[in-house]
Design a protein around this motif. Structure first.
Motif, mmCIF file in Angstrom:
data_model
loop_
_atom_site.group_PDB
_atom_site.id
_atom_site.type_symbol
_atom_site.label_atom_id
_atom_site.label_comp_id
_atom_site.label_asym_id
_atom_site.label_seq_id
_atom_site.Cartn_x
_atom_site.Cartn_y
_atom_site.Cartn_z
ATOM 1 N N PHE A 1 0.833 -1.210 0.000
ATOM 2 C CA PHE A 1 0.000 0.000 0.000
ATOM 3 C C PHE A 1 0.865 1.257 0.000
ATOM 4 C CE2 PHE A 1 -2.699 -3.279 1.680
ATOM 5 C CZ PHE A 1 -3.982 -2.966 1.242
ATOM 6 N N ASP A 2 0.508 2.190 -0.858
ATOM 7 C CA ASP A 2 1.122 3.506 -0.855
ATOM 8 C C ASP A 2 0.038 4.523 -0.523
ATOM 9 O OD1 ASP A 2 2.809 5.641 -1.138
ATOM 10 O OD2 ASP A 2 2.743 5.678 -3.333
ATOM 11 N N ILE A 3 -0.371 4.519 0.745
ATOM 12 C CA ILE A 3 -1.476 5.364 1.211
ATOM 13 C C ILE A 3 -1.073 6.014 2.535
ATOM 14 C CG2 ILE A 3 -3.255 3.930 0.103
ATOM 15 C CD1 ILE A 3 -3.814 2.683 2.853
ATOM 16 N N PRO A 4 -1.767 7.075 2.953
ATOM 17 C CA PRO A 4 -1.497 7.634 4.283
ATOM 18 C C PRO A 4 -1.868 6.621 5.369
ATOM 19 C CG PRO A 4 -2.837 9.142 2.958
ATOM 20 C CD PRO A 4 -2.809 7.834 2.236
ATOM 21 N N ILE A 5 -0.925 6.335 6.241
ATOM 22 C CA ILE A 5 -1.187 5.459 7.383
ATOM 23 C C ILE A 5 -0.802 6.202 8.653
ATOM 24 C CG2 ILE A 5 -0.553 3.326 8.564
ATOM 25 C CD1 ILE A 5 -0.440 1.912 5.956
ATOM 26 N N VAL A 6 -1.768 6.379 9.532
ATOM 27 C CA VAL A 6 -1.573 7.127 10.769
ATOM 28 C C VAL A 6 -1.341 6.153 11.915
ATOM 29 C CG1 VAL A 6 -2.514 8.898 12.296
ATOM 30 C CG2 VAL A 6 -3.186 8.863 9.871
ATOM 31 N N GLY A 7 -0.188 6.251 12.551
ATOM 32 C CA GLY A 7 0.067 5.489 13.763
ATOM 33 C C GLY A 7 -0.300 6.342 14.965
ATOM 34 N N VAL A 8 -1.084 5.784 15.902
ATOM 35 C CA VAL A 8 -1.570 6.545 17.056
ATOM 36 C C VAL A 8 -1.140 5.860 18.346
ATOM 37 C CG1 VAL A 8 -3.582 7.536 18.206
ATOM 38 C CG2 VAL A 8 -3.615 7.200 15.732
ATOM 39 N N SER A 9 -0.536 6.622 19.244
ATOM 40 C CA SER A 9 -0.210 6.078 20.554
ATOM 41 C C SER A 9 -0.237 7.194 21.595
ATOM 42 C CB SER A 9 1.144 5.368 20.538
ATOM 43 O OG SER A 9 1.289 4.548 21.688
ATOM 44 N N GLY A 10 0.060 6.814 22.830
ATOM 45 C CA GLY A 10 0.009 7.740 23.956
ATOM 46 C C GLY A 10 -0.487 7.003 25.182
ATOM 47 N N SER A 11 -0.294 7.592 26.349
ATOM 48 C CA SER A 11 -0.704 6.959 27.596
ATOM 49 C C SER A 11 -2.206 7.020 27.812
ATOM 50 C CB SER A 11 0.002 7.625 28.784
ATOM 51 O OG SER A 11 1.395 7.561 28.629
ATOM 52 N N VAL A 12 -2.827 8.033 27.263
ATOM 53 C CA VAL A 12 -4.264 8.258 27.413
ATOM 54 C C VAL A 12 -4.811 8.711 26.061
ATOM 55 C CG1 VAL A 12 -6.058 9.588 28.593
ATOM 56 C CG2 VAL A 12 -3.980 8.973 29.820
ATOM 57 N N GLY A 13 -5.987 8.221 25.715
ATOM 58 C CA GLY A 13 -6.677 8.742 24.540
ATOM 59 C C GLY A 13 -6.322 8.102 23.226
ATOM 60 N N LYS A 14 -5.594 6.980 23.253
ATOM 61 C CA LYS A 14 -5.253 6.324 21.981
ATOM 62 C C LYS A 14 -6.497 5.975 21.180
ATOM 63 C CE LYS A 14 -2.910 2.881 23.732
ATOM 64 N NZ LYS A 14 -2.838 3.286 25.132
ATOM 65 N N THR A 15 -7.434 5.303 21.841
ATOM 66 C CA THR A 15 -8.600 4.804 21.112
ATOM 67 C C THR A 15 -9.534 5.932 20.700
ATOM 68 O OG1 THR A 15 -8.472 2.667 22.238
ATOM 69 C CG2 THR A 15 -10.571 3.238 21.211
ATOM 70 N N ASN B 1 -5.277 4.571 34.315
ATOM 71 C CA ASN B 1 -4.020 4.964 34.934
ATOM 72 C C ASN B 1 -4.275 6.335 35.561
ATOM 73 O OD1 ASN B 1 -3.429 7.097 32.958
ATOM 74 N ND2 ASN B 1 -2.956 5.433 31.537
ATOM 75 N N PRO B 2 -3.361 6.866 36.372
ATOM 76 C CA PRO B 2 -3.668 8.126 37.056
ATOM 77 C C PRO B 2 -4.080 9.259 36.120
ATOM 78 C CG PRO B 2 -1.756 7.099 38.048
ATOM 79 C CD PRO B 2 -2.086 6.273 36.841
ATOM 80 N N THR B 3 -3.440 9.357 34.972
ATOM 81 C CA THR B 3 -3.768 10.437 34.039
ATOM 82 C C THR B 3 -5.181 10.295 33.500
ATOM 83 O OG1 THR B 3 -1.433 10.455 33.396
ATOM 84 C CG2 THR B 3 -2.958 11.682 32.003
ATOM 85 N N SER B 4 -5.549 9.076 33.098
ATOM 86 C CA SER B 4 -6.882 8.876 32.521
ATOM 87 C C SER B 4 -7.974 8.982 33.574
ATOM 88 C CB SER B 4 -6.963 7.524 31.803
ATOM 89 O OG SER B 4 -6.891 6.445 32.710
ATOM 90 N N VAL B 5 -7.690 8.549 34.821
ATOM 91 C CA VAL B 5 -8.689 8.663 35.880
ATOM 92 C C VAL B 5 -8.940 10.144 36.201
ATOM 93 C CG1 VAL B 5 -9.216 8.180 38.298
ATOM 94 C CG2 VAL B 5 -8.233 6.388 36.860
ATOM 95 N N GLN B 6 -7.890 10.925 36.247
ATOM 96 C CA GLN B 6 -8.073 12.357 36.517
ATOM 97 C C GLN B 6 -8.878 13.020 35.402
ATOM 98 O OE1 GLN B 6 -4.371 14.296 37.554
ATOM 99 N NE2 GLN B 6 -3.875 12.735 39.075
#
Length: 449
Positions: free
Chosen positions: A103-117, A339-344
């Protein structure tokens, strides 16, 4: 799927093809790890798990239409092809990488401690306004889920959003080698998986491993409100694109109003423009997610109208800040993980809603040597934010209850026994803990009141 032959697959994973020469050119229709999902033309991954060994189901899969199996030991009494490998799990990563390279298309990789989904879903909502977009389903964001996500990408996909979750060093490197993102989106560097990563600086190092195998000329979309991510000045010779609520970010927001279940209204500001949007979600943190999606959409040449239409088409998934209205309560079902960040962040959302505020909180796992202090401080945060009643379950959550001046229970059953006398009609109730705590049982109990 794009055409993917058994010969290509064997070469990609370095496996030993066993079968007729004629079948080497056979094209698979899907890649499955669950024998119940086999279709005509499927490739079956025989994976040995803790309770079930996929090798025991190979012949059943052949009978159901599979044309080949990837396996670590040869199946008995079969005339159908198989590819023998030392490790099926390692093989599927190599196969996923090979398929992505078609595939030669835009592919977005998403990560982080909170809010990935939630960020992944927002990106999907926006990009889908212009592109046929593929995305990660469910929790398929690890070293098995990511290649399966890549291998399920349809032939006509024009863009993809791939969620990438890790718990230790090296994992993100292996994921990125498969995904080869053209956009790297990082949300927040929080207190998660500290048992393996040590501290937030360790989390930053682990998450930014994503940059190593990004495609040439990839864009790096980072939360500039995060004190760790904001220190990233250059990646692979490029300046990151920063998003966040603060005006210091090129993609920022103004006039934010949280209307509870009426959504969050705001102006998304970039390139000298202000785009008004109403995000159909209950948390103010969703504004940052919308800004990340606006940045990617804008860089891909989407119109302002397409971006706003996408933001306003966002839908939450699963037990993530999902509001359930019953005849007696408003439930914020957010028990997928914690995790503490997401609970807050969830507490911030709770106190913005109407009614008496009740937080039912539990253990947050994998926090390392500071786990007790992190639980105590999270409870203290709930108290300082004005949560009216904090109820806690779990050994670690004893400290959470202390910090919140709340009530502690040794089990879900003990808590549920007391809930009828603790809760009042009209309460808004947050339910959140690490997934292993099984707090979905509490949500189901509340729904039956």
């Amino acid at each position: 799927m794009k055409p993917f032959t058994l010969s290509e697959i064997a070469a990609a994973c370095g496996g030993k093809y066993v079968g007729s020469d004629e079948m080497k050119s056979a094209v698979i229709t899907s890649v499955e790890r669950d024998s119940r999902n086999i279709k005509d033309g499927s490739l079956f991954l025989a994976i040995k798990g803790g309770r079930v060994d996929g090798h025991d189901f190979i012949n059943k899969c052949y009978e159901s239409g599979a044309i080949c199996a990837i396996c670590e030991k040869a199946p008995e009494n079969t005339v159908k092809p198989y590819i023998l490998v030392p490790s099926t799990l390692d093989a599927v990563k190599k196969i996923g990488k090979a398929y992505r390279e078609k595939f030669d298309i835009p592919i977005v990789g998403v990560s982080g401690s909170v809010g990935k989904t939630s960020t992944k879903e927002m990106l999907y909502a926006v990009l889908s306004q212009k592109f046929r977009t593929h995305k990660t389903q469910g929790n398929l964001n690890n070293e098995l889920g990511v290649p399966l996500t890549l291998l399920s990408m349809p032939e006509d996909a024009q863009a993809a959003v791939i969620e990438m979750g890790i718990s230790g060093f090296g994992e993100m490197t292996r994921l990125t080698e498969m995904v080869q993102p053209t956009f790297c989106v990082l949300t927040i560097i929080g207190c998660c998986h500290l048992e393996n990563l040590g501290d937030r600086d360790g989390v930053l190092r682990a998450k930014t491993e994503m940059f190593k195998s990004a495609r040439e000329n990839a864009e790096y979309i980072l939360n500039g409100d995060d004190d760790k991510l904001s220190t990233v000045n250059e990646v692979n010779g490029k300046k990151p694109v920063f998003f966040g609520i603060s005006e210091k970010n090129p993609y920022h927001a103004e006039n934010i109003v949280n209307n509870g279940e009426g959504g969050v209204s705001c102006d998304l500001c970039f390139d000298g423009k202000k785009l008004h949007a109403v995000i159909p979600a209950i948390g103010t943190y969703m504004v940052s997610n919308a800004l990340a999606a606006a940045a990617v959409g804008n860089l891909l040449g989407m119109t302002d109208e397409e971006i706003i239409r996408g933001v306003e088409a966002y839908k939450t998934v699963g037990s993530r800040a999902n509001v359930i209205n019953t005849s007696r309560f408003k439930i914020i079902d957010d028990c997928y993980n914690a995790n503490p960040t997401s609970v807050q962040a969830s507490i911030d959302t709770l106190v913005n809603l109407k009614g008496r505020k009740v937080a039912i909180l539990g253990d947050m796992k994998e926090l390392g040597s500071e786990e007790l202090a992190l639980h105590y401080n999270t409870g203290k945060y709930a108290r300082e934010k004005g949560v009216d009643l904090v109820l806690c379950v779990g050994e670690l959550a004893k400290e959470l209850a202390k910090g919140a001046d709340g009530l502690w229970y040794e089990s879900i059953e003990a808590l549920c026994k007391d809930l009828p006398k603790l809760l009042r009609g009209g309460d808004t109730v947050l339910v959140k803990a690490s997934h292993s705590m099984q707090f979905e049982k509490i949500t189901e109990f509340l729904k039956e009141f």
